[in-house]
Design a protein around this motif. Structure first.
Motif, PDB file in Angstrom:
ATOM      1  N   LEU A 161     -49.412  46.311 -77.847  1.00  0.00           N
ATOM      2  CA  LEU A 161     -49.693  45.936 -76.464  1.00  0.00           C
ATOM      3  C   LEU A 161     -50.896  45.002 -76.439  1.00  0.00           C
ATOM      4  O   LEU A 161     -51.924  45.297 -77.060  1.00  0.00           O
ATOM      5  CB  LEU A 161     -50.006  47.212 -75.650  1.00  0.00           C
ATOM      6  N   GLU A 162     -50.756  43.910 -75.726  1.00  0.00           N
ATOM      7  CA  GLU A 162     -51.880  42.974 -75.597  1.00  0.00           C
ATOM      8  C   GLU A 162     -52.979  43.627 -74.762  1.00  0.00           C
ATOM      9  O   GLU A 162     -52.749  44.018 -73.614  1.00  0.00           O
ATOM     10  CB  GLU A 162     -51.419  41.686 -74.908  1.00  0.00           C
ATOM     11  N   CYS A 163     -54.155  43.786 -75.357  1.00  0.00           N
ATOM     12  CA  CYS A 163     -55.274  44.433 -74.667  1.00  0.00           C
ATOM     13  C   CYS A 163     -56.480  43.506 -74.656  1.00  0.00           C
ATOM     14  O   CYS A 163     -56.800  42.892 -75.667  1.00  0.00           O
ATOM     15  CB  CYS A 163     -55.666  45.732 -75.376  1.00  0.00           C
ATOM     16  N   THR A 164     -57.160  43.450 -73.510  1.00  0.00           N
ATOM     17  CA  THR A 164     -58.410  42.708 -73.441  1.00  0.00           C
ATOM     18  C   THR A 164     -59.593  43.641 -73.646  1.00  0.00           C
ATOM     19  O   THR A 164     -60.694  43.201 -73.934  1.00  0.00           O
ATOM     20  CB  THR A 164     -58.543  41.969 -72.096  1.00  0.00           C
TER      21      THR A 164
ATOM     22  N   ILE B 147     -57.552  51.548 -71.428  1.00  0.00           N
ATOM     23  CA  ILE B 147     -56.708  50.450 -71.902  1.00  0.00           C
ATOM     24  C   ILE B 147     -56.650  49.393 -70.810  1.00  0.00           C
ATOM     25  O   ILE B 147     -56.225  49.679 -69.683  1.00  0.00           O
ATOM     26  CB  ILE B 147     -55.290  50.964 -72.223  1.00  0.00           C
TER      27      ILE B 147
ATOM     28  N   SER C   9     -55.077  45.734 -69.945  1.00  0.00           N
ATOM     29  CA  SER C   9     -54.062  44.793 -70.405  1.00  0.00           C
ATOM     30  C   SER C   9     -53.509  43.981 -69.248  1.00  0.00           C
ATOM     31  O   SER C   9     -53.223  44.531 -68.181  1.00  0.00           O
ATOM     32  CB  SER C   9     -52.907  45.551 -71.072  1.00  0.00           C
TER      33      SER C   9
ATOM     34  N   THR D 152     -55.425  53.194 -67.327  1.00  0.00           N
ATOM     35  CA  THR D 152     -54.759  51.919 -67.575  1.00  0.00           C
ATOM     36  C   THR D 152     -55.117  50.948 -66.451  1.00  0.00           C
ATOM     37  O   THR D 152     -54.841  51.212 -65.287  1.00  0.00           O
ATOM     38  CB  THR D 152     -53.224  52.115 -67.654  1.00  0.00           C
TER      39      THR D 152
ATOM     40  N   THR E 251     -55.719  46.633 -65.187  1.00  0.00           N
ATOM     41  CA  THR E 251     -55.576  45.196 -65.438  1.00  0.00           C
ATOM     42  C   THR E 251     -56.973  44.642 -65.685  1.00  0.00           C
ATOM     43  O   THR E 251     -57.978  45.278 -65.328  1.00  0.00           O
ATOM     44  CB  THR E 251     -54.959  44.469 -64.227  1.00  0.00           C
TER      45      THR E 251
END
Length: 78
Positions: A16-19, A34, A36, A70, A72
């Motif tokens: 999973l693309e995570c920042t 998390i 993302s 979770t 954004t």
């Protein structure tokens, strides 16, 4: 074999693309933050399903309890 927070971190990051990604835990119970862009426009259950998909069978076999926040990138910054 005991799962480590570092292992869970690498499993999630690989799928999973995570920042931003933080995982803590004691080998039985884990907590993750998390962040993302993949979560944009998704409900909480959909966000968790994305994380479960990244973890795959490990969620049943290795990880007994995972509490997740979770977000954004916009929610994380705000």
């Amino acid at each position: 074999m005991t799962t480590t927070p570092e292992a869970i971190h690498s499993y999630i990051a690989a799928g999973l693309e995570c920042t931003h990604l933080e995982v803590e835990g004691d080998g039985q119970h884990f907590q993750a933050v998390i962040v993302s862009p993949a979560f944009a426009g998704k409900r909480l259950i959909q966000r968790h399903q994305l994380v479960y998909a990244a973890l795959g069978d490990r969620m049943r076999e290795e990880i007994h309890a995972l509490s997740m926040k979770t977000l954004t990138p916009e929610e994380f910054q705000g």
